[in-house]
Write an enzyme that holds these catalytic residues in place. Sequence first.
Site, PDB file in Angstrom:
ATOM      1  N   HIS A 134       0.929  -1.104  -0.114  1.00 44.24           N
ATOM      2  CA  HIS A 134       0.021  -0.009   0.020  1.00 44.24           C
ATOM      3  C   HIS A 134       0.857   1.353  -0.046  1.00 44.24           C
ATOM      4  CE1 HIS A 134      -3.301  -2.698   1.145  1.00 44.24           C
ATOM      5  NE2 HIS A 134      -4.087  -1.788   0.875  1.00 44.24           N
ATOM      6  N   LYS A 138      -1.244   4.745   4.349  1.00 43.81           N
ATOM      7  CA  LYS A 138      -2.179   4.028   4.856  1.00 43.81           C
ATOM      8  C   LYS A 138      -2.001   4.092   6.450  1.00 43.81           C
ATOM      9  CE  LYS A 138      -4.340  -0.636   4.651  1.00 43.81           C
ATOM     10  NZ  LYS A 138      -5.628  -0.048   4.734  1.00 43.81           N
TER      11      LYS A 138
END
EC number: 1.17.1.8
Length: 248
Positions: A134, A138
């Site tokens: 990610h 995040k």
Amino acid sequence: MTIKVGVLGAKGRVGQAIVEGVNAAEDLELVASIDRGTPLEKLVESGAEVAVDFTQPASVMDNLEFCIAHGIHAVVGTTGFDSERLAKVEGWTQKEDAGNVLIAPNFAISAVLTMVFAAQAAKFFDSAEVVEYHHPNKLDAPSGTAVHTAQGIANARQEAGLDAMPDKTEQSLDGARGADVDGVHVHAVRMQGMVAHEEVIFGTQGQSLTIRQDSYDRSSFTPGVLLGVREIASHPGLTVGLEKYLGL
């Protein structure tokens, strides 16, 4: 018949994609855009039938309690749900005239299929590990999708009566083997340029299988969210996982 929709976290990156998707759908009407500082009462005043929540773990429970109590169905992509939180939400949905709730770790259809395929493959392999990638902004690690995937693998292995995965490795540094989710190792990568990606790697004698899913843009979540908005009225109580709406 048009479904009236409110979006919580409408100015966030995912929220903006959902707003665009709702506005483009002929059978949906955006009646409320909720962000920090906007009272939740706007959902009631606007006549919203379904609320889509892509906010923060710190606020999602208050949002859900409000929606459920006012008979507004909630489609939730916010992370941070453990068994205790899920039990509390399920209790709220059992009250009279309560709204229904769909909580999904991922609304990208490709990610949902990855989780389903991984659970199906798990019983055929000795080893399995999950790697999720990610963007560095995040907030949580590992991702809810990765945890859900690992739990599905672990459950499938248990149902098949498989032994623990072979692993004699001694870690020379803490965390070198990643997180342990019910016996399945999960690794989280945070890197600039990534959006949301997952690999599930299986291995057995002389062979391996890799299942990979890539979301290159947050609009990948929109079709799944809109499916949830359209179907939630016919799914009473709490549902966890979009796969149940897909008949998988």
